[in-house]
Design a protein around this motif. Structure first.
Motif: not given
Lengths: 194, 219
Positions: B65-71, B142-143, B147-149
């Motif tokens: 779930a961490i991987l797509p955060l910055d995009r 929820g994950l 991630g979006l928040i």
């Protein structure tokens, strides 16, 4: 386009700890064009963003009737998509059309299958202007619209803005460059600096 | 409404298409890689693997779930898309809610599918696999919301991606406790609590994300 209005009253803008300008007031009716001039850092872009409702003024009020469109340094077109498809997205959101002759006048007709990331600065600016035109709003806010444009594109943009105002639109142009438009009102933001 | 559907279509095309350079496939591959590494690290003892396997799948899902955060939000904010939406009267909350749906669709179901080969690698089967799949169904929304928040809160920070990863881990702990906990207790209560936390997070995310985007604009 009838009935659009844009007036500001005793406007002040603060960015960080700095008061950029204060006591600013003007009123625009259909057909008016206003150039906001002034050196870098006097708050021209901030003023446009306040007029667009994207930034809260530190003091004063903005009264706006009619939808507004903003052109700034960010084209808001998807980088990896061909230009035509990037336009299609906004076409569906806005419900407006991109007329072939308008795209040709802006020199974009041959670029529709080129991904946006390969476009030059000037081409991006022209694409962003085409997007703004298709939005069809009665008020246009142009932030440094001539930056990066060649002389042909710049004169196309000038002619288009003149025609837009003649048809009853309101244009506000923030630029430190001269903007050769008949009946253009001038406002030097440095006079309101505090 | 049709504008929001158009935005949803664009978001999905960006996540599944080549737009974000394999945005949806990368977390899945990462998830499978973690599940594959675990047997190499602890040895091929089938009893041990079957006991720990469900938890490993959960940890792998959390890390993926961490991987797509910055995009998730940063490119669109840089491109001025949120400003253009605001000019058209489309609320940030609505755009973020649409983004949450698109993000979950590109993240939750693919992970649930990938959990089947991952379970085979770890020697999990039957009832445990069913609980893992149900847990992921309850927990991945929820994950996605966490991630979006986090993506919205760290969007204006330099090096926000690394910080985002660090922030996600503690926030996801409740999901992990109840979701993975359901495996050992075998009860439906853990799954229900996981789903409840997910629902709460999904309800908060559009408002938190919208407020964060407006704060960046005022910055």
């Amino acid at each position: 386009m009838e009935g659009c209005r844009l007036s500001v009253n005793d406007l002040a803008c603060r960015r960080g700890d700095r008061l950029l300008f204060s006591g600013l007031g003007f009123s625009l009716v259909p057909g008016d064009a206003l150039q906001i001039a002034g050196p870098n850092g006097t708050g021209k872009s901030s003023l446009l963003r306040i007029l667009a409702g994207l930034l809260r003024p530190f003091a004063g009020t903005v009264e706006r009737t009619g939808a507004v469109a903003l052109l700034d340094e960010r084209p808001a077109l998807d980088e990896h998509l061909p230009l035509g498809q990037a336009f299609d997205f906004w076409k569906r959101v806005d419900g407006g059309g991109y007329r072939a002759e308008e795209l040709a006048a802006l020199g974009l007709a041959d670029l529709l299958d080129v991904p946006v990331r390969f476009l030059s600065t000037g081409q991006r600016k022209r694409a962003a202007f085409a997007r703004l035109k298709a939005q069809g709003t009665p008020i246009r806010l142009l932030d440094e619209p001539l930056n990066g444009l060649d002389t042909a594109a710049a004169s196309t943009l000038l002619e288009d803005t003149a025609a837009f105002c003649a048809s009853g639109g309101i244009a506000v142009i923030a630029s430190h460059q001269p903007f050769a438009l008949a009946g253009l009102r001038q406002l030097d933001l440095s006079e309101f600096a505090s | 409404m049709s504008a929001l559907l158009t935005i949803l279509r664009r978001d999905l095309a960006q996540m599944f298409g080549g737009g974000r350079r394999g945005g949806a496939i990368l977390p899945v591959l990462f998830f499978l890689a973690v599940a594959m590494l675990f047997p190499f690290a602890v040895g091929p003892d089938p009893v041990l693997l079957a006991r720990a396997g469900g938890g490993v799948i959960w940890v792998a899902a959390l890390l993926a779930a961490i991987l797509p955060l910055d995009r998730l939000l940063a490119p669109d904010l840089e491109q001025g898309l949120f400003d253009q939406f605001a000019l058209r009267g489309i609320a940030e909350e609505a755009v973020v809610a649409v983004r949450l749906l698109a993000h979950w669709l590109s993240f939750g179901p693919p992970l649930m599918i990938a959990a089947v080969p991952a379970a085979a690698l770890l020697g999990i089967e039957g009832e445990t696999l069913r609980l893992v799949e149900l847990g992921l169904l309850a927990g991945t929304p929820g994950l996605a919301a966490i991630g979006l928040i986090i993506a919205a809160l760290t969007v204006s920070l330099r090096g926000g991606a690394a910080l985002g990863g660090l922030l996600l881990v503690p926030l996801a702990v409740p999901l992990l406790i109840f979701g993975a906990g359901a495996l050992s207790t075998g009860g439906e209560a853990g799954l229900a609590l996981t789903a409840a936390i997910s629902l709460l997070l999904c309800a908060i995310a559009p408002f938190a994300g919208g407020a964060a985007i407006r704060a960046v604009r005022e910055g």
